[in-house]
Design a protein around this motif. Structure first.
Motif, PDB file in Angstrom:
ATOM      1  N   ILE A 146      -1.743 -12.204  -0.944  1.00  0.00           N
ATOM      2  CA  ILE A 146      -2.567 -13.048   0.135  1.00  0.00           C
ATOM      3  C   ILE A 146      -3.138 -12.063   1.122  1.00  0.00           C
ATOM      4  CG2 ILE A 146      -3.098 -15.119   1.538  1.00  0.00           C
ATOM      5  CD1 ILE A 146      -0.189 -15.495  -0.921  1.00  0.00           C
ATOM      6  N   ASP A 147      -4.306 -11.589   1.180  1.00  0.00           N
ATOM      7  CA  ASP A 147      -4.668 -10.778   2.470  1.00  0.00           C
ATOM      8  C   ASP A 147      -6.261 -11.170   2.555  1.00  0.00           C
ATOM      9  OD1 ASP A 147      -5.579  -8.682   4.255  1.00  0.00           O
ATOM     10  OD2 ASP A 147      -3.460  -7.818   3.824  1.00  0.00           O
ATOM     11  N   ASP A 148      -6.705 -11.230   3.715  1.00  0.00           N
ATOM     12  CA  ASP A 148      -8.108 -11.245   3.790  1.00  0.00           C
ATOM     13  C   ASP A 148      -8.812 -10.329   4.023  1.00  0.00           C
ATOM     14  OD1 ASP A 148      -7.048 -10.573   6.486  1.00  0.00           O
ATOM     15  OD2 ASP A 148      -7.678 -12.369   7.366  1.00  0.00           O
ATOM     16  N   ASP A 149      -8.058  -8.924   3.922  1.00  0.00           N
ATOM     17  CA  ASP A 149      -8.814  -7.610   3.528  1.00  0.00           C
ATOM     18  C   ASP A 149      -9.009  -7.232   2.098  1.00  0.00           C
ATOM     19  OD1 ASP A 149      -9.205  -4.893   3.545  1.00  0.00           O
ATOM     20  OD2 ASP A 149      -8.540  -4.497   5.639  1.00  0.00           O
ATOM     21  N   ALA A 150     -10.076  -7.462   1.638  1.00  0.00           N
ATOM     22  CA  ALA A 150     -10.371  -6.889   0.277  1.00  0.00           C
ATOM     23  C   ALA A 150      -9.905  -5.601  -0.323  1.00  0.00           C
ATOM     24  CB  ALA A 150     -11.992  -7.105  -0.141  1.00  0.00           C
ATOM     25  N   ALA A 151     -10.004  -4.490   0.792  1.00  0.00           N
ATOM     26  CA  ALA A 151      -9.600  -3.285   0.396  1.00  0.00           C
ATOM     27  C   ALA A 151      -7.944  -3.091   0.191  1.00  0.00           C
ATOM     28  CB  ALA A 151      -9.844  -2.345   1.497  1.00  0.00           C
ATOM     29  N   ILE A 152      -7.209  -4.047   0.911  1.00  0.00           N
ATOM     30  CA  ILE A 152      -6.069  -4.252   0.963  1.00  0.00           C
ATOM     31  C   ILE A 152      -5.345  -4.720  -0.395  1.00  0.00           C
ATOM     32  CG2 ILE A 152      -3.767  -5.101   2.059  1.00  0.00           C
ATOM     33  CD1 ILE A 152      -4.668  -3.612   4.476  1.00  0.00           C
ATOM     34  N   ARG A 153      -6.144  -5.802  -0.738  1.00  0.00           N
ATOM     35  CA  ARG A 153      -5.854  -6.425  -2.054  1.00  0.00           C
ATOM     36  C   ARG A 153      -5.979  -5.725  -3.379  1.00  0.00           C
ATOM     37  NH1 ARG A 153      -9.264 -10.379   0.245  1.00  0.00           N
ATOM     38  NH2 ARG A 153     -10.711  -9.980  -1.220  1.00  0.00           N
ATOM     39  N   TYR A 154      -7.027  -4.992  -3.014  1.00  0.00           N
ATOM     40  CA  TYR A 154      -7.425  -4.118  -4.313  1.00  0.00           C
ATOM     41  C   TYR A 154      -6.261  -2.981  -4.235  1.00  0.00           C
ATOM     42  CZ  TYR A 154      -9.942  -0.730  -7.248  1.00  0.00           C
ATOM     43  OH  TYR A 154     -10.032   0.306  -8.181  1.00  0.00           O
ATOM     44  N   ALA A 155      -5.899  -2.148  -3.114  1.00  0.00           N
ATOM     45  CA  ALA A 155      -4.885  -1.358  -3.263  1.00  0.00           C
ATOM     46  C   ALA A 155      -3.382  -2.148  -3.900  1.00  0.00           C
ATOM     47  CB  ALA A 155      -4.569  -0.636  -1.795  1.00  0.00           C
ATOM     48  N   MET A 156      -3.224  -3.172  -3.187  1.00  0.00           N
ATOM     49  CA  MET A 156      -2.043  -3.928  -3.745  1.00  0.00           C
ATOM     50  C   MET A 156      -1.806  -4.050  -5.047  1.00  0.00           C
ATOM     51  SD  MET A 156       0.022  -4.223  -1.159  1.00  0.00           S
ATOM     52  CE  MET A 156       0.903  -5.523  -1.089  1.00  0.00           C
ATOM     53  N   GLU A 157      -3.192  -4.687  -5.753  1.00  0.00           N
ATOM     54  CA  GLU A 157      -3.417  -4.893  -7.145  1.00  0.00           C
ATOM     55  C   GLU A 157      -2.923  -3.573  -7.832  1.00  0.00           C
ATOM     56  OE1 GLU A 157      -7.350  -6.435  -7.413  1.00  0.00           O
ATOM     57  OE2 GLU A 157      -6.677  -8.398  -6.581  1.00  0.00           O
ATOM     58  N   ASN A 158      -3.701  -2.398  -7.525  1.00  0.00           N
ATOM     59  CA  ASN A 158      -3.441  -1.171  -8.354  1.00  0.00           C
ATOM     60  C   ASN A 158      -2.016  -0.691  -8.124  1.00  0.00           C
ATOM     61  OD1 ASN A 158      -5.993  -0.851  -9.101  1.00  0.00           O
ATOM     62  ND2 ASN A 158      -6.642   0.139  -7.112  1.00  0.00           N
ATOM     63  N   LEU A 159      -1.290  -1.000  -7.279  1.00  0.00           N
ATOM     64  CA  LEU A 159      -0.035  -0.531  -7.037  1.00  0.00           C
ATOM     65  C   LEU A 159       0.996  -1.514  -7.905  1.00  0.00           C
ATOM     66  CD1 LEU A 159       2.377   1.206  -5.623  1.00  0.00           C
ATOM     67  CD2 LEU A 159       2.397  -0.517  -3.837  1.00  0.00           C
ATOM     68  N   LEU A 160       0.715  -2.601  -7.857  1.00  0.00           N
ATOM     69  CA  LEU A 160       1.739  -3.597  -8.485  1.00  0.00           C
ATOM     70  C   LEU A 160       1.318  -3.272 -10.180  1.00  0.00           C
ATOM     71  CD1 LEU A 160       1.336  -6.544  -5.964  1.00  0.00           C
ATOM     72  CD2 LEU A 160       3.197  -5.210  -6.449  1.00  0.00           C
ATOM     73  N   GLU A 161       0.026  -3.359 -10.543  1.00  0.00           N
ATOM     74  CA  GLU A 161      -0.078  -3.104 -12.001  1.00  0.00           C
ATOM     75  C   GLU A 161       0.383  -1.815 -12.459  1.00  0.00           C
ATOM     76  OE1 GLU A 161      -4.439  -3.377 -12.263  1.00  0.00           O
ATOM     77  OE2 GLU A 161      -4.390  -5.732 -12.109  1.00  0.00           O
ATOM     78  N   ALA A 162       0.535  -0.676 -11.677  1.00  0.00           N
ATOM     79  CA  ALA A 162       0.839   0.401 -12.140  1.00  0.00           C
ATOM     80  C   ALA A 162       2.475   0.257 -12.179  1.00  0.00           C
ATOM     81  CB  ALA A 162       0.638   1.653 -11.219  1.00  0.00           C
ATOM     82  N   ALA A 163       3.187  -0.672 -11.257  1.00  0.00           N
ATOM     83  CA  ALA A 163       4.634  -0.798 -11.484  1.00  0.00           C
ATOM     84  C   ALA A 163       4.951  -1.794 -12.671  1.00  0.00           C
ATOM     85  CB  ALA A 163       4.839  -1.311 -10.379  1.00  0.00           C
ATOM     86  N   GLY A 164       3.895  -2.370 -13.252  1.00  0.00           N
ATOM     87  CA  GLY A 164       4.389  -3.296 -14.303  1.00  0.00           C
ATOM     88  C   GLY A 164       4.315  -4.698 -13.965  1.00  0.00           C
TER      89      GLY A 164
END
Length: 125
Positions: free
Chosen positions: A7-25
């Motif tokens: 949960i973050d109102d900054d789309a760039a942060i959400r996108y970066a978190m999604e990429n990191l978390l997906e890469a980590a499985g």
């Protein structure tokens, strides 16, 4: 695979978190507000919550208060761009598992997630 609510109102942060978390499985599911997260009909799928403290609308603290009543065994980790000791103590006292500073160190975040999963497994006994 753990499902992580982001949960973050900054789309760039959400996108970066999604990429990191997906890469980590992990399976990230992102929301731009606490209200949108709490309205999602599948909250029972969430294993861990990562939330900004300062959100538009409902604050991270209000989100934590409402979420913990419904899902007391799901750990929440706050991420904030404005950490100070008082805010961190308030967050931990309110039930957050931890508070990380932006920009988030990926290794520290992934370590906190593993810790949160261990806490969740312990709660489910």
């Amino acid at each position: 695979m753990a499902t992580i609510g982001v949960i973050d109102d900054d789309a760039a942060i959400r996108y970066a978190m999604e990429n990191l978390l997906e890469a980590a499985g992990y399976e990230p599911i992102s929301f731009d507000s606490g209200e949108a997260f709490l309205a999602w009909p599948h909250l029972g799928r969430i294993d861990i919550v990562l939330s900004d403290v300062k959100l538009r609308g409902m604050s991270g603290f209000a989100l934590l208060e409402q979420f913990v009543v419904r899902h007391p065994t799901v750990p929440l980790i706050f991420i904030s761009g404005n950490n100070d000791l008082e805010m961190e103590q308030r967050a931990l006292h309110a039930g957050a598992l931890g508070v990380l500073s932006k920009p988030v160190n990926p290794d520290i975040l992934l370590g906190q997630i593993e810790r949160a999963l261990a806490v969740r497994r312990t709660c489910h006994g």
